[in-house]
Design a protein around this motif. Structure first.
Motif, PDB file in Angstrom:
ATOM      1  N   PHE A   1       0.840  -1.192   0.000  1.00 14.88           N
ATOM      2  CA  PHE A   1       0.000   0.000   0.000  1.00 14.88           C
ATOM      3  C   PHE A   1       0.875   1.242   0.000  1.00 14.88           C
ATOM      4  N   ASN A   2       1.892   1.206   0.786  1.00 15.97           N
ATOM      5  CA  ASN A   2       2.851   2.303   0.861  1.00 15.97           C
ATOM      6  C   ASN A   2       4.128   1.740   1.435  1.00 15.97           C
ATOM      7  N   ASP A   3       5.022   2.574   1.823  1.00 17.89           N
ATOM      8  CA  ASP A   3       6.309   2.034   2.250  1.00 17.89           C
ATOM      9  C   ASP A   3       6.260   1.435   3.653  1.00 17.89           C
ATOM     10  N   TRP A   4       5.130   1.517   4.321  1.00 13.65           N
ATOM     11  CA  TRP A   4       5.077   0.903   5.649  1.00 13.65           C
ATOM     12  C   TRP A   4       3.967  -0.139   5.814  1.00 13.65           C
ATOM     13  N   LEU A   5       3.216  -0.388   4.767  1.00 15.93           N
ATOM     14  CA  LEU A   5       2.118  -1.345   4.918  1.00 15.93           C
ATOM     15  C   LEU A   5       2.031  -2.220   3.685  1.00 15.93           C
ATOM     16  N   ARG A   6       1.992  -3.540   3.939  1.00 14.86           N
ATOM     17  CA  ARG A   6       1.818  -4.403   2.779  1.00 14.86           C
ATOM     18  C   ARG A   6       0.969  -5.611   3.155  1.00 14.86           C
ATOM     19  N   LEU A   7       0.349  -6.185   2.131  1.00 10.16           N
ATOM     20  CA  LEU A   7      -0.555  -7.306   2.351  1.00 10.16           C
ATOM     21  C   LEU A   7      -0.053  -8.495   1.545  1.00 10.16           C
ATOM     22  N   GLN A   8      -0.053  -9.641   2.178  1.00 13.68           N
ATOM     23  CA  GLN A   8       0.351 -10.850   1.471  1.00 13.68           C
ATOM     24  C   GLN A   8      -0.776 -11.870   1.534  1.00 13.68           C
ATOM     25  N   LEU A   9      -1.156 -12.377   0.381  1.00 16.45           N
ATOM     26  CA  LEU A   9      -2.165 -13.432   0.331  1.00 16.45           C
ATOM     27  C   LEU A   9      -1.473 -14.676  -0.205  1.00 16.45           C
ATOM     28  N   ARG A  10      -1.779 -15.786   0.406  1.00 18.21           N
ATOM     29  CA  ARG A  10      -1.025 -16.963   0.022  1.00 18.21           C
ATOM     30  C   ARG A  10      -1.915 -18.194   0.114  1.00 18.21           C
ATOM     31  N   THR A  11      -1.721 -19.089  -0.797  1.00 20.84           N
ATOM     32  CA  THR A  11      -2.408 -20.372  -0.658  1.00 20.84           C
ATOM     33  C   THR A  11      -1.435 -21.467  -1.082  1.00 20.84           C
ATOM     34  N   ALA A  12      -1.540 -22.586  -0.411  1.00 19.94           N
ATOM     35  CA  ALA A  12      -0.556 -23.635  -0.647  1.00 19.94           C
ATOM     36  C   ALA A  12      -1.222 -24.990  -0.562  1.00 19.94           C
ATOM     37  N   THR A  13      -0.665 -25.908  -1.272  1.00 21.82           N
ATOM     38  CA  THR A  13      -1.186 -27.270  -1.179  1.00 21.82           C
ATOM     39  C   THR A  13      -0.036 -28.255  -1.097  1.00 21.82           C
ATOM     40  N   ASP A  14      -0.314 -29.353  -0.488  1.00 19.77           N
ATOM     41  CA  ASP A  14       0.649 -30.449  -0.425  1.00 19.77           C
ATOM     42  C   ASP A  14      -0.184 -31.698  -0.565  1.00 19.77           C
ATOM     43  N   PHE A  15      -0.190 -32.280  -1.736  1.00 16.04           N
ATOM     44  CA  PHE A  15      -0.956 -33.519  -1.810  1.00 16.04           C
ATOM     45  C   PHE A  15      -0.157 -34.657  -2.400  1.00 16.04           C
ATOM     46  N   SER A  16      -0.465 -35.822  -1.936  1.00 12.86           N
ATOM     47  CA  SER A  16       0.279 -36.982  -2.388  1.00 12.86           C
ATOM     48  C   SER A  16      -0.653 -38.149  -2.630  1.00 12.86           C
ATOM     49  N   ASN A  17      -0.284 -38.920  -3.619  1.00 13.20           N
ATOM     50  CA  ASN A  17      -0.954 -40.184  -3.885  1.00 13.20           C
ATOM     51  C   ASN A  17       0.092 -41.265  -3.809  1.00 13.20           C
ATOM     52  N   GLU A  18      -0.263 -42.316  -3.133  1.00 14.13           N
ATOM     53  CA  GLU A  18       0.737 -43.346  -2.933  1.00 14.13           C
ATOM     54  C   GLU A  18       0.102 -44.708  -3.128  1.00 14.13           C
ATOM     55  N   LEU A  19       0.830 -45.561  -3.818  1.00 15.63           N
ATOM     56  CA  LEU A  19       0.379 -46.941  -3.988  1.00 15.63           C
ATOM     57  C   LEU A  19       1.450 -47.851  -3.412  1.00 15.63           C
ATOM     58  N   ARG A  20       1.014 -48.733  -2.531  1.00 14.51           N
ATOM     59  CA  ARG A  20       1.946 -49.710  -1.980  1.00 14.51           C
ATOM     60  C   ARG A  20       1.463 -51.097  -2.350  1.00 14.51           C
ATOM     61  N   GLU A  21       2.371 -51.905  -2.790  1.00 17.15           N
ATOM     62  CA  GLU A  21       1.990 -53.274  -3.145  1.00 17.15           C
ATOM     63  C   GLU A  21       2.900 -54.263  -2.440  1.00 17.15           C
ATOM     64  N   TYR A  22       2.290 -55.176  -1.738  1.00 13.21           N
ATOM     65  CA  TYR A  22       3.050 -56.227  -1.069  1.00 13.21           C
ATOM     66  C   TYR A  22       2.798 -57.513  -1.838  1.00 13.21           C
ATOM     67  N   LYS A  23       3.854 -58.074  -2.366  1.00 13.95           N
ATOM     68  CA  LYS A  23       3.695 -59.306  -3.135  1.00 13.95           C
ATOM     69  C   LYS A  23       4.398 -60.449  -2.414  1.00 13.95           C
ATOM     70  N   ARG A  24       3.729 -61.563  -2.341  1.00 13.48           N
ATOM     71  CA  ARG A  24       4.345 -62.720  -1.703  1.00 13.48           C
ATOM     72  C   ARG A  24       4.172 -63.925  -2.610  1.00 13.48           C
ATOM     73  N   ALA A  25       5.286 -64.599  -2.833  1.00 14.66           N
ATOM     74  CA  ALA A  25       5.276 -65.722  -3.766  1.00 14.66           C
ATOM     75  C   ALA A  25       4.704 -66.985  -3.117  1.00 14.66           C
ATOM     76  N   PHE A  26       4.302 -67.910  -3.948  1.00 13.90           N
ATOM     77  CA  PHE A  26       3.868 -69.222  -3.475  1.00 13.90           C
ATOM     78  C   PHE A  26       5.013 -69.886  -2.694  1.00 13.90           C
ATOM     79  N   SER A  27       4.643 -70.671  -1.736  1.00 13.64           N
ATOM     80  CA  SER A  27       5.546 -71.464  -0.892  1.00 13.64           C
ATOM     81  C   SER A  27       6.298 -70.619   0.121  1.00 13.64           C
ATOM     82  N   THR A  28       5.989 -69.326   0.187  1.00 16.37           N
ATOM     83  CA  THR A  28       6.538 -68.512   1.265  1.00 16.37           C
ATOM     84  C   THR A  28       6.000 -69.058   2.581  1.00 16.37           C
TER      85      THR A  28
END
Lengths: 509, 1102
Positions: free
Chosen positions: B518-545
């Protein structure tokens, strides 16, 4: 103007932030699962969990301490090096939480069948727990949610018995009048016949527990009142009335040992005590409980060879030239990969989780009649019925494809070791022996019976670590020291001051 | 070990003292006349004109001419202040020289350092009333770790980092200034990128019959190449503006921007390292497979049909040059060789296993493990002009672990940019896309799926593991595994090659902000943020384990999102020449959601088809959707007086959904979902206020008080009924064993902190010390209940935990010459956490339990480890067991008649896993462009329990089990069997020395009472580690001339975790185990060896 814009923005922001109360309520509501369900959905779990525990306890401790089985590897249990054994404890009180939900739901409704069934399950579980540990929380147990009782006092075993016996009586009465159709009853299948079967179980269990305290209390009148009034106090009358969980062929409700590793299953072998006793009387049930040793098969003379209980590590693994010289536990109870060469895979639905069988009821009656505790019936008949019933039971349980002949030989019943003859003490010994055989794989019941009667004898193994004494109980879970310390300490003090395997509880004092 | 550590400490101390003496001598004033000198720019080596040179004592002033020369009346011992805009001020003493050659460096003076504080607000470091410590980006990218969090170890005072050893970017647990919460999961700091929080979730990977897998912690996926700096906000005063989640401190990550680039440039960094095990367990190599019977060995079916071939223990025959039939011995049929070996149980009937030499495989584990390697390549395109800047960066990490068939491939693309639309309006954005793929992360802890379970406990030296690289019996590929033991174990190669736990992880972290002045002594900050994750986990087990005869396939999908939107109004004005006022007002809305979906095919129809449609039995599914929101308003104000006295206050109010009662419960409880907390911080530059001794060039005192509130996990109020697998047609539910509490209040942690920052001798010695103390009350805890109450735990507000400690950072610039500099940094910290109160008569809270329990007991230190101990003779209590009034056997172990140690009935205190103190020592040398630095990390005190010891002893595998079998198993022979050191209790109440000898196999399991007594396997976890070593050389740009575009080409040799000196057998003392996603410090459970890494790094600019 700028200032106005700014103020407007801030106001908007404030409104946005504070106007989400309803959102917050919705966001924090767990919609993944219900917060109340009908009794049938709880009952099924209580039965499954408690019976699985019963099977696990029999396998891990009951069969060993009663010398049906012995260990060749990891021999601590067999040498009475029992650390805390928390299975029964956790199962009893954990399942009791769900039973409390059932009680809360049926409260106020007259003669609700679920209440009767829940009382029976409660009574059975607590009877096992008090028999295993001694004084335990009972009257104040399970009230954390409803009464904010977090450190329940330990009741005297005597009082717990009184409570259990009263509950069983009450359950019998409720179920006699109930019109509720019971679902979720995986023990007796629910439906119209179920209330009667549950009543038979309740009354039979009452007999078991009355007999168990018969050294401490005069139970004659109470026993007689049951026996002489089969209309109001029906008892189990055949194996069809057995209180046992029939496992399913499909995972995950298969016989609990079905998923064991072969090595883990094979740590448990036929006890020499079992083999010797059954071989001595030519009892073919031994072919159900064990299998011929590999060594004897290889030598062309298949026979069941047991191993003495309570050997040290090295001696146990090398007994009779090693594992091949010691019989494995019967095919009926085996794990998926525990079949012998050339045999079909074991049937995951064949074995049952036994709570109480008809045969046991007959042996209780035989003993009671023999001792003159009841006046109804004939001890020899009860005795004979018990034997016949147990043979019939295993005949029906063991799948025919296993090729095991369970039928007793012609001379079985007449041989002197079995025939119901001799002095009272001799007859009682025979009842105890047959009862012991009939209670194979029935939780810890044979051990409890041994504590009462001393029969059939249990001789601690040569390398036992309990001063040549058969353990008298389990120690309390170590966690109780910190979580319910004062009450535990009071109970320990009441029972002699030490919390160890040899502490005498009321029943054994 | 203690002596070793002590000597290390002693050396440090004397080294320090020597340095101090050196400097004191250096500063001795001496006589001199008029002084001349020349001042040059250290970076460009050009003379500097217009530099002010002031003699402090006389006030005489001179200015340099165009050649950078000056003359000023000064004598030896006078102090000069040399100042120039943009270069800060430097004070130095006149020594013998009559001509002073001075190089001025552009502002790098830490006194004027600007640091990033809470909410991304930059502040002069000198005004801070609390401790902040920064780690620069280059410290993260040259000597690297795949999990960037591990890099903080030893570099920041008060920060403890414990990594989990999985070989490939396992998770790291960070605690700042000790532990405030008795909930082990709640002691982690908040991670913030560019002012916005990100998720550091550790979603446990266990259950459904599978062992734990460490899939890493959220912050560990952040790409170090995009980090400009990491600031650690240690106390609540520093982090108060971050609110609830910052109670345990904040790690602020500032991402790189292109703002510093002139025009367009390219930055390249390439790094190659090799990893090998830092420390391998020591196994005995004298005896092979067997059970202690002293007899021979013969393999028949690996299940007990031969001679001791069913056992998996190392109590077998000694290696004496004999031969036995073994699993890998060839088979013959009718005397003819056939292509089958002993372990091929499908070999033709009648085939015979021929004997082969009985030899130890000396390096089973070493041969099994491989050299890991990690390639990291980063290229960044940067550019800026007066209107904006950008930075586009791509990083590729390609790692193979030391465990075969484990890997990690991570690609990160980041874009950062800013643009000044007008003088008043500007915008910035940062987005980072992370793709992390691991074909296999190893299973950990105790069980058949873990390779260390096999190697440390159940793999006799006679088994040659290498031959199991053939996974299957011939002709039974994918159906029957080939192994040395079919009773209990899986072929370890099958475990790692076929039974994989894969992870595929995509994550986007991004934020956008708009700034309006606005001037040299006042300012405005607008912010938006995201953190998203997709995760796939696969557990495989063979025959005769072993655990899964028909195999298994488990598929887990995880979806996490966190969104933060905030505004911040920033006011900054000089009221008059003496007073400056700053003020901020802001608000934030945080939304978190997480979704967990799991399906398990417990058995498969067809081998190798890992698809849910290939299930032999009904699928088992589970699902959990969770949401949480926090709204916040906050503000701060700061006043400074003459730039030497600073006061900052903050306040924040949070509204949390997790403390909001659901609609159907709101009338039953007492809702308290809004909580306010303030902070105040004061700092004073004492050296600008009063005359201090000359040796002190700068002194600042600071103090602060702060509170931080905290909420709880979602759904804490709801009492749920959980479904489990139906029994046939009967559905099954059971009530959760945790009891809800409808009257929860927010937690409040209050902290005081005082500190001082003092520089001596022209800032060549810098000392920063802090003392802090905090009390946390109303902790929201899931306290364990006696199950007899019906529930295993209950959520309550309870407890008062006091935390206090001391931190010191010492910086010594030992040599500061043009061509040669040497500086040393010390980071020291000691923390204690005590439990002052629990609640409801509770005196004891069990935080975690596995053989030993981590307990919080009233009046005791946090992190105490309790377990069953050895019963010992005592002479203090006649009523307690083993009382010896003579006192002559006091403290001795008691043995029973069988010669086995007697256990205590109750759990006793066995130690504490927290260190007594931590010290990091970093030395840097710089000689004509060659840089050498090395970091020692020292930890003193703290105990760990070793499960490897407990079970490895039982199995006769680890080297300790040679005790008692000097010559086999015949107990009558000298050196065989063990007589425990201690006494036996006689029936008449006296004691006599134990003389009962027991067999070796019995002894080693009796020692732990059959996995019950923990006392004998507790170890002092103190260590000294050479954490980091770097040697780098920057090739002078002029070498390339004007034709080649290379600039700043730096080649470094790097090493991490090169050596460890410690007293814990077999394992790295810096270990922890995992249980259900909770890290269990102080408990070692079959840890995979930690790694040493070494390699090189090349960075350059175009």
């Amino acid at each position: 103007m700028k200032t106005q814009k700014l103020t407007g923005f801030l106001l908007l922001a404030l409104i946005a932030l504070t106007a989400c109360e309803k959102d917050f309520r919705e966001v924090n509501n767990n919609n993944n699962v219900p917060n109340a369900v009908t009794p049938d959905l709880l009952l099924s779990g209580v039965i499954r969990n408690s019976v699985n525990q019963q099977v696990g306890e029999a396998w891990g401790i009951g069969n060993i301490v009663s010398q049906y089985t012995a260990k060749i590897q990891f021999v601590n249990e067999d040498r009475y090096l029992w650390n805390e054994q928390n299975g029964i404890w956790n199962s009893t009180y954990g399942n009791y939480r769900n039973l409390q939900n059932i009680f809360a739901q049926v409260a106020g409704s007259e003669n609700n069948g679920y209440e009767g069934v829940a009382l029976i399950m409660k009574s059975w579980m607590f009877s096992v727990a008090t028999n295993a540990y001694g004084d335990i929380p009972y009257s104040e147990a399970g009230f954390a949610k409803t009464k904010a009782l977090y450190t329940p006092k330990y009741d005297k075993q005597e009082d717990i018995y009184t409570g259990i016996l009263n509950d069983l009586k009450k359950a019998n009465e409720i179920l006699a009048k109930t019109t509720t159709l019971i679902s979720g009853d995986i023990l007796f299948g629910g439906g119209g016949n179920a209330p009667l079967k549950w009543r038979k179980f309740a009354n039979s269990l009452r007999l078991r527990l009355l007999m168990r305290i018969s050294n401490k209390r005069d139970v004659k009148a109470e026993m007689q009142s049951i026996v002489s009034d089969p209309v109001n106090f029906p008892l189990m009358t055949s194996n069809a009335d057995n209180a046992e969980l029939k496992y399913l062929a499909a995972a995950p409700n298969q016989w609990p040992l079905y998923n064991a590793r072969v090595g883990s299953f094979d740590e448990f072998r036929v006890s020499k005590t079992l083999a010797d006793r059954l071989l001595a009387i030519g009892d073919p049930r031994l072919n159900v409980f064990g299998r011929p040793s590999q060594k004897s098969i290889a030598a062309g003379a298949a026979k069941i060879e047991g191993i003495p209980n309570g050997l040290g590590d090295v001696a146990a693994l090398n007994y009779n030239s090693g594992p091949q010289g010691v019989s494995r536990v019967g095919y009926t109870f085996a794990c998926l990969v525990c079949n012998d060469n050339g045999q079909a895979r074991p049937d995951p639905a064949a074995p049952r989780g036994i709570i109480m069988n008809y045969a046991e009821v007959q042996f209780i009656l035989a003993e009671a009649r023999e001792k003159g505790m009841i006046t109804t019936g004939d001890a020899a008949t009860f005795y004979r019925n018990g034997i016949d019933a147990n043979f019939a039971y295993w005949q029906s349980v063991v799948p025919p494809q296993y090729g095991i002949n369970v039928a007793p030989g012609a001379a079985y019943l007449t041989q002197s070791a079995v025939a119901y003859a001799g002095t009272t003490n001799e007859k009682l010994d025979k009842i105890y022996l047959q009862r012991w055989i009939s209670m194979f794989f029935t939780g810890l019941e044979s051990w409890f019976e041994f504590r009462r009667t001393g029969k059939p004898a249990i001789t601690p193994g040569p390398d036992n670590l309990n001063g040549n004494k058969v353990p008298a109980r389990y120690i309390y879970p170590l966690s109780e020291q910190s979580l319910n310390g004062t009450n535990r300490q009071e109970a320990v003090g009441r029972q002699g001051g030490t919390d160890d395997l040899n502490t005498k509880m009321w029943l054994t004092q | 070990m203690k002596p070793k550590l002590f000597s290390a400490w002693l050396k440090t101390f004397f080294g320090l003292a020597a340095w101090l003496l050196l400097f004191t001598g250096y500063a001795q004033p001496q006589e001199s006349g008029n002084l001349k000198g020349k001042i040059t720019d250290a970076a460009t080596q050009t003379p500097m004109s217009g530099v002010t040179v002031k003699v402090i004592s006389s006030g005489a002033i001179a200015t340099t001419n165009a050649d950078g020369e000056f003359a000023v009346p000064a004598k030896k011992g006078d102090r000069l202040e040399i100042s120039y805009v943009g270069f800060g001020a430097e004070t130095l003493s006149v020594l013998n020289d009559d001509f002073l050659s001075i190089e001025l460096e552009p502002v790098k003076n830490e006194l004027d350092e600007v640091v990033v504080t809470a909410l991304g607000i930059k502040k002069d470091k000198k005004r801070l009333g609390y401790a902040i410590q920064e780690v620069k980006g280059e410290d993260l990218t040259i000597a690297r770790e795949s999990n960037v969090v591990n890099q903080l170890a030893g570099k920041v005072a008060g920060v403890t980092v414990v990594g989990s050893n999985s070989g490939i970017g396992g998770s790291a647990r960070v605690t700042i200034r000790g532990e405030r919460s008795v909930d082990l999961n709640k002691n982690q700091p908040l991670y913030v990128i560019d002012g916005v929080p990100i998720s550091n979730a550790i979603t446990g990977g266990s259950g459904r019959g599978n062992l734990e897998v460490d899939f890493g912690n959220g912050a560990g996926f952040v790409n170090p190449d995009d980090i400009e700096s990491m600031s650690v906000l240690k106390g609540p005063a520093a982090s108060a503006l971050y609110g609830s989640r910052a109670a345990n401190g904040v790690i602020l990550i500032k991402t790189k921007s292109g703002a510093k680039a002139k025009g367009i440039g390219v930055e390249i960094n390439t790094n190659t390292t090799w990893e090998s095990a830092l420390k391998l367990p020591e196994y005995q190599k004298v005896y092979g497979q067997g059970n202690g019977n002293g007899g021979d060995f013969a393999f028949v079916n690996g299940g007990g049909a031969g001679q001791t071939d069913g056992t998996d223990e190392g109590w077998g025959p000694a290696f004496r040059g004999q031969s036995y039939p073994q699993y890998n011995s060839p088979r013959t049929l009718n005397g003819q060789p056939i292509p089958f070996t002993g372990g091929d149980l499908n070999a033709p009937q009648g085939s015979v296993i021929t004997s082969t030499p009985w030899l130890p495989d000396n390096d089973n584990l070493k041969n099994f493990l491989q050299t890991g390697r990690t390639f990291t390549n980063n290229v960044a395109l940067v550019g800026s002009n007066k209107n904006g800047d950008f930075r586009l960066s791509y990083t590729n990490l390609d790692q193979t672990g030391i465990v075969p068939n484990t890997d990690l491939k991570r690609n990160t693309i980041s874009l950062s940019g800013g643009y000044n639309f007008t003088d008043k309006l500007s915008a910035r954005a940062f987005v980072s896309y992370i793709n992390s793929e691991s074909g296999n992360r190893p299973s950990i802890s105790y069980g058949t799926e873990s390779i260390m379970y096999l190697f440390n406990c159940w793999l006799p030296a006679s088994v040659r593991v290498k031959d199991m690289e053939r996974l299957w019996m011939p002709g039974a590929e994918n159906l029957r595994q080939y192994s040395w033991n079919y009773n209990y174990h899986d072929n370890p190669y099958l475990t790692v090659m076929q039974n994989t736990n894969s992870q595929s992880y995509d994550r986007v972290i991004g934020n956008v902000s708009i700034n309006y002045e606005f001037n040299d002594w006042l300012r405005l900050q607008l912010r938006t943020a995201t953190d998203f994750s997709n995760e796939l986990r696969e557990y495989k087990r063979a025959f005769s384990t072993q655990r899964f005869p028909f195999g298994q396939y488990r598929r887990v999908m995880l979806n996490n999102e966190e969104r933060n939107s905030d505004f911040l109004l920033i006011f900054n004005k000089d009221i008059n020449s003496d007073f400056n006022v700053t003020a901020n007002l802001g608000g934030n809305q945080m939304r978190q959601t997480s979704k967990y979906d799991e399906s398990v095919a417990g058995q498969l129809n067809i081998p190798e088809i890992y698809n849910l449609t290939n299930s032999r039995i009904p699928l088992v599914a589970s699902q959990q959707d969770i949401g949480k929101r926090i709204n916040s308003l906050y503000g701060s104000a700061g006043i400074s007086y003459k730039n030497k006295l600073f006061l900052d206050v903050t306040g924040r109010n949070d509204w949390s959904s997790a403390l909001t009662l659901p609609e159907n419960l709101k009338s039953f409880g007492n809702e308290d979902n809004s909580y306010f907390y303030p902070s105040v911080a004061l700092s004073a530059i004492i050296s600008d206020m009063v005359e201090l001794p000359r040796a002190i060039s700068f002194a600042k005192l600071r103090g602060s008080f702060a509170q931080v509130g905290n909420d709880t996990d979602p759904f804490t109020f709801t009492q749920s009924l959980n479904p489990s697998e139906p029994f046939g047609t009967a559905q099954v539910y059971s009530e959760t064993d945790r009891l809800a509490n409808l009257n929860l209040k927010p937690e409040i942690s209050s902290a005081y902190e005082v500190g001082a920052d003092i520089r001596f001798l022209n800032n060549r010695i810098g000392l920063d010390i802090t003392y802090y103390t905090s009390n946390t009350i109303n902790q929201i805890l899931n306290i364990p209940l006696s199950i007899t109450s019906g529930f295993n735990s209950r959520v309550i507000n309870a407890g008062k935990i006091k935390n206090y400690g001391f931190e010191a950072m010492l910086n010594l610039q030992g040599i500061k010459k043009k061509d040669f500099t040497w500086s040393t940094d010390f980071n020291f910290s000691a923390n204690r956490s005590e439990v002052l109160e629990l609640r409801d008569g509770l005196t004891n809270f069990v935080m975690a339990s596995r053989r030993v329990s981590v307990e919080a007991r009233v009046g005791e230190r946090m992190g105490n480890l309790y377990g069953i101990g050895f019963a010992r003779v005592q002479s203090t209590n006649a009523n307690a067991p083993y009382y010896d009034k003579s006192g002559s056997f006091d403290g001795q172990m008691v043995f029973d008649a069988n010669g086995r140690p007697v256990r205590t009935t109750n759990r006793i205190l066995l130690g504490n896993y927290n260190p007594d103190w931590l010290l990091g020592i970093n030395n840097s040398f710089n000689y004509k462009g060659v840089r050498l630095s090395f970091l020692f990390d020292i930890r003193s005190g703290g105990e760990i329990y070793s499960e490897t010891q407990t079970v490895g002893r039982e199995g006769g595998i680890i080297i300790e089990t040679l005790e008692g079998r000097a010559d086999g198993y015949d107990i009558t022979k000298e050196g065989n069997g063990v007589i425990g050191q201690g006494v036996i209790a006689n029936s008449n109440g006296t004691f006599s020395p134990n003389t009962r000898k027991i067999s070796v196999r019995e002894w080693h399991s009796a020692y732990t009472g059959g996995r019950n007594i923990a006392e004998g396997v507790m170890y002092d976890a103190s260590f000294v580690k050479l954490r980091q070593l770097q040697i780098g050389y920057t090739i002078p740009d002029k070498v390339w001339g004007s034709k080649l575009p290379f600039r700043g080409v730096t080649l470094s040799l790097v090493g991490r975790n090169l050596f460890v000196w410690d007293n814990v057998p077999h394992v790295d003392p810096e270990v922890m185990s995992y249980s259900g996603g909770t890290a269990l410090p102080g408990i070692e459970n079959m840890s995979i060896p930690s790694t040493r890494s070494y390699g090189f790094n090349l960075s350059l600019k175009l």
